[in-house]
Scaffold this active site. Structure first.
Site, PDB file in Angstrom:
ATOM      1  N   PRO A  97       0.826  -1.206   0.000  1.00 20.95           N
ATOM      2  CG  PRO A  97      -0.674  -1.506   1.747  1.00 20.95           C
ATOM      3  CD  PRO A  97       0.621  -2.012   1.193  1.00 20.95           C
ATOM      4  CD  GLU A  98       2.636   3.417  -3.588  1.00 23.41           C
ATOM      5  OE1 GLU A  98       3.280   4.424  -3.252  1.00 23.41           O
ATOM      6  OE2 GLU A  98       3.135   2.447  -4.166  1.00 23.41           O
ATOM      7  CE  LYS A 111       4.888   3.069   1.903  1.00 24.92           C
ATOM      8  NZ  LYS A 111       5.317   1.979   1.050  1.00 24.92           N
TER       9      LYS A 111
END
Ligand SMILES: [Zn+2]
Length: 287
Positions: free
Chosen positions: A2-3, A51
């Site tokens: 995931p970004e 993140k």
């Protein structure tokens, strides 16, 4: 992986559903947390740090999670149903909502005052309220011998970029991911950081991430995920190669981007020719 924009959105969903309410279910399916009891505790807020997700509770504890490769938090109305999937690592519910964390890469419970032990190593958070572009640039500039792609991905320099944003930012800045930071002018380095910030900001409120501006499936990115396809700018076949010693890869156009590149090798994933402008027929064949 995931970004930062996805994690930012996950935090916002969790915060909207859980903040200000008491937890009625807190099922943490994680070995080190088997005896932790969060039921009756109330969520103050859920925030993203790069993140990482920080779920702060009124008891002075923080439940920390990281999505790593495949993790996800899903939020929905609490309909009282049992959550049985073997992928589930955490179930947090209030009277109204339930949040289910699947395949999480990390789950820890720490005193809120000790959060720095989990996220204190992070560089400025690209989507954080205290985003500090100058510090991010300074962190990068301090690594003249490191390739810019790896440095942008290193969360200690700036937090929030994954392989999608690294590839797309460097394409737009016309820089090879393997360009050593010492070979990038200060102005260009600052421009690269600014570009990454702009791209993430532009996508933080949408689930349909787009770099090109198109919302059409398959047309949202310039290079990421497009190995074997023609560059949208020049037609050269987009390539993909490992960014460093890890399993992470980066996509690029060796015509549009300047700097060193890995030796040419066959780009097999989409059955393309290794190099050269792709023909119209190539493009059509691959849809
Ligand atoms: Zn190109």
């Amino acid at each position: 992986m995931p970004e930062g924009d996805s994690v930012f959105q996950a935090a916002r969903r969790l915060h909207a559903a859980l903040s200000g309410h008491e937890l009625t279910i807190a099922d943490l399916r994680w070995p080190s947390l088997a005896t932790a009891d969060l039921v009756g505790d109330t969520t103050i807020e859920v925030v993203a740090a790069g993140k990482h997700l920080l779920h702060r509770l009124t008891s002075g504890r923080t439940l920390h999670s990281h999505l790593k490769m495949e993790g996800r938090w899903r939020v929905g109305p609490n309909d009282g149903r049992q959550v049985r999937s073997p992928d589930v690592r955490a179930v947090l519910a209030t009277d109204s909502y339930v949040a289910v964390g699947t395949r999480l890469g990390m789950l820890d419970l720490v005193a809120t005052r000790d959060e720095h032990t989990l996220v204190g190593h992070l560089g400025p958070d690209v989507l954080g309220p205290d985003w500090d572009a100058e510090r991010a640039v300074a962190n990068l500039a301090a690594l003249p011998g490191v390739p810019i792609g790896a440095a942008l991905l290193d969360q200690r320099n700036l937090a929030g970029l994954g392989t999608v944003y690294v590839a797309e930012t460097l394409f737009l800045q016309r820089l090879s991911p393997w360009t050593l930071i010492g070979d990038v002018s200060p102005v260009r380095l600052a421009g690269t950081v600014a570009r990454a910030h702009t791209l993430l900001e532009a996508n933080k409120d949408t689930y349909a991430r787009t770099i090109t501006g198109s919302r059409v499936e398959g047309q949202q990115d310039y290079v990421h995920g497009r190995s074997g396809l023609p560059c949208r700018r020049c037609g050269t076949t987009i390539e993909v190669a490992p960014l460093d010693h890890t399993s992470r890869v980066v996509f690029y156009c060796r015509t549009c981007q300047e700097g060193p590149f890995p030796a040419l090798r066959p780009q097999r994933p989409l059955g393309s020719t290794p190099r050269g402008p792709a023909t119209r027929r190539d493009y059509r064949t691959r849809g």
